[in-house]
Design an enzyme around this catalytic site. Structure first.
Site, PDB file in Angstrom:
ATOM      1  CE  LYS A 211      -9.621   6.352  -6.127  1.00  0.00           C
ATOM      2  NZ  LYS A 211      -9.753   6.042  -5.814  1.00  0.00           N
ATOM      3  NE  ARG A 216      -1.679   1.435  -5.308  1.00  0.00           N
ATOM      4  CZ  ARG A 216      -1.327   2.037  -4.919  1.00  0.00           C
ATOM      5  NH1 ARG A 216      -1.485   2.725  -4.127  1.00  0.00           N
ATOM      6  NH2 ARG A 216      -0.531   2.385  -5.753  1.00  0.00           N
ATOM      7  CE  LYS A 372      -7.228  11.104  -3.322  1.00  0.00           C
ATOM      8  NZ  LYS A 372      -7.856  10.009  -2.310  1.00  0.00           N
TER       9      LYS A 372
END
Length: 512
Positions: A211, A216, A372
């Site tokens: 991550k 994005r 996440k």
């Protein structure tokens, strides 16, 4: 339809906290719209104008003060036409022309309509008609499944387009929406997990991947034509030529990839998030080079993969992304997954994502098949007010009032305050930005439009009668502001309550 009908609907939606009542009221209005009225009416209900920037702000509206009309006569179509006229006005003499259009529009509006139009044009309309409620209302008005409306919205990116299809063509029109290379799809979002072990237990056939603390991106390629979009679907192609070059060189004819991009130091470690985000507004596209890391493939060489399981999408990703694929392990045991997370943290990244290889791509939604995992608890919250500082912070807005998104479409619900983690530079910036969004004062607090999203690190959440949501943040501090996120992408009150001791497991089971 008269604007007055929409204003009265907006007032009723604002007055209730019941999601069912909001849905019913909105559905009743939508069912009465003519096809040409759908796009502007849906935009107005969302607190927006479909023309985008129209060059009207406080300065222009201060000069417009005609007496209100005695009775409603202004139609939605007439308002939309006036906004189109305003958007077209540029160059010499446009200021005077803009005042004439506004004077004519406001002269035909009643007092309530004038108040509504001012709030709409200034972006201050808060009426609880959030997207989730609107989707349900559209489904009810068109007698179609909400999931069909939601899918059309995620594939088109436009609520008005999906609404028009639902109201005029029903399910067949909604089913006609598909992935189109060059038109961005709303990205799938992840739900937080308490621990890596919990995420591995919950998801069948897991894949664990890095991550990153980046931005994005979604890239589309059709032949030599490449387009790059942010998580909010804003196109940034011209500002990121190095990403365009990478995508153009991939071994394919057409592709849609989901991923992250970040700027690296000379040593290969990630630069701070703010530096990566600065590239999207940089004057020179070569100020700081970005590197892409792709983790999903939604289309490849004429085949749409949006409805395929992640395992199939990852196979396509492996065939096309090469060295630009996100580091990942498929179906690791817990020890291997822990080592993967350790490497990610040692290299300066946020943590890991755990995904199910059987999961579908839930465009625009916070799916339970993506979790996440980060060592620190964080929430993305909305700033709803700030208090003037004291001591060395005199003259700056310091103590932030933090709100979680209301899952039923109302105003953000306050869950805490913090003044920790703010540098002098950030204090100066947030003072300017918050004052620009001021809507009133409450003692020594400045009330602001709930637009800025801030990432908060915290030790946890506890029950508390002090705030309306019944919960309070523990030892909260500011990590950073999130210019890549809008208030609709902030964490909602359900996510905050899920962090209460003993709630994580129940929340996980409820979402299955």
């Amino acid at each position: 339809m008269l604007l007055d009908d929409l204003v009265r609907t907006s007032r009723e939606v604002t007055a209730t906290r019941s999601r069912n009542r909001k849905t019913a009221v909105l559905a009743a209005l939508l069912a009465r719209l003519e096809p040409a009225e759908v796009a502007p009416a849906v935009a107005f209900l969302a607190g927006e104008v479909r023309q985008g920037r129209i060059g009207v702000g406080w300065a222009a509206l201060r000069q417009v003060a005609p007496p209100p009309a005695a009775a409603p006569s202004l139609t939605i179509a007439r308002v939309d036409a006036a906004l189109t006229d305003l958007a077209r006005l540029t160059g010499s003499g446009s200021g005077a022309a803009r005042r004439r259009v506004l004077e004519e529009l406001f002269a035909r509006a009643t007092e309530d309509e004038q108040r509504y139009l001012r709030a709409l044009l200034l972006g201050e309309l808060r009426q609880g008609a959030l997207e989730g409620v609107m989707v349900e209302a559209v489904a009810a008005a068109g007698s179609v499944p909400a999931e069909a409306v939601r899918r059309a919205l995620m594939l088109s990116g436009r609520l008005a387009e999906a609404t028009t299809a639902a109201l005029t063509g029903g399910e067949p029109a909604l089913a006609a929406f598909g992935l189109r290379v060059g038109r961005p799809v709303r990205p799938m979002l992840a739900s937080p997990a308490e621990s890596l072990a919990e995420a591995l237990r919950e998801l069948a056939r897991p894949v664990v991947e890095y991550k990153l603390d980046g931005a994005r991106i979604q890239v589309h390629r059709d032949g030599d034509a490449v387009r790059v979009f942010t998580r909010t679907l804003r196109e940034v192609t011209d500002g990121v030529p190095e990403l365009v070059e990478v995508v153009r060189a991939l071994p394919c004819r057409s592709v849609v990839l989901d991923g992250e991009t970040l700027a690296l130091t000379d040593a290969g470690t990630p630069r701070p998030f703010q530096e990566t985000m600065s590239r999207f507004g940089a004057a020179s596209p070569r100020e700081l080079l970005l590197r892409p890391y792709f983790f999903d493939c939604l289309h490849l060489d004429g085949t749409d993969l949006l409805d395929a399981p992640l395992g199939e999408r990852r196979a396509a990703l492996g065939a096309v992304a090469g060295e630009h694929r996100m580091p990942a392990l498929e179906e690791p045991d817990e020890d291997a997954a822990e080592r993967m997370m350790g490497r990610a943290l040692a290299e300066g990244h946020e943590g890991v994502m755990v995904k199910s290889l059987d999961g579908r791509y839930a465009a625009g939604r916070r799916g339970r098949s993506w979790r996440k995992v980060k060592p620190a608890h964080t929430l993305d919250l909305v700033v709803i007010a700030a208090e003037w500082g004291s001591g060395r912070r005199v003259g700056t807005l310091s103590n932030l009032h933090l709100g979680a998104r209301d899952p039923d479409g109302g105003e953000p619900v306050m869950v805490g305050k913090t003044f920790k983690g703010l540098t002098d530079e950030l204090l100066a910036w947030q003072t300017r930005e918050l004052l620009a969004r001021e809507v009133g004062r409450d003692g020594h607090a400045v009330l602001v439009r709930p637009e800025l999203v801030v990432e908060i690190e915290l030790d946890g959440v506890q029950t508390s009668p002090r705030y309306p949501g019944g919960v309070a943040l523990r030892f909260a501090r500011v990590l950073r502001y999130r210019p890549d996120k809008g208030p609709a992408e902030a964490d909602d009150l359900t996510a905050v309550r899920a962090m209460l001791p003993g709630e994580a497991g129940r929340a996980g089971r409820a979402g299955e």
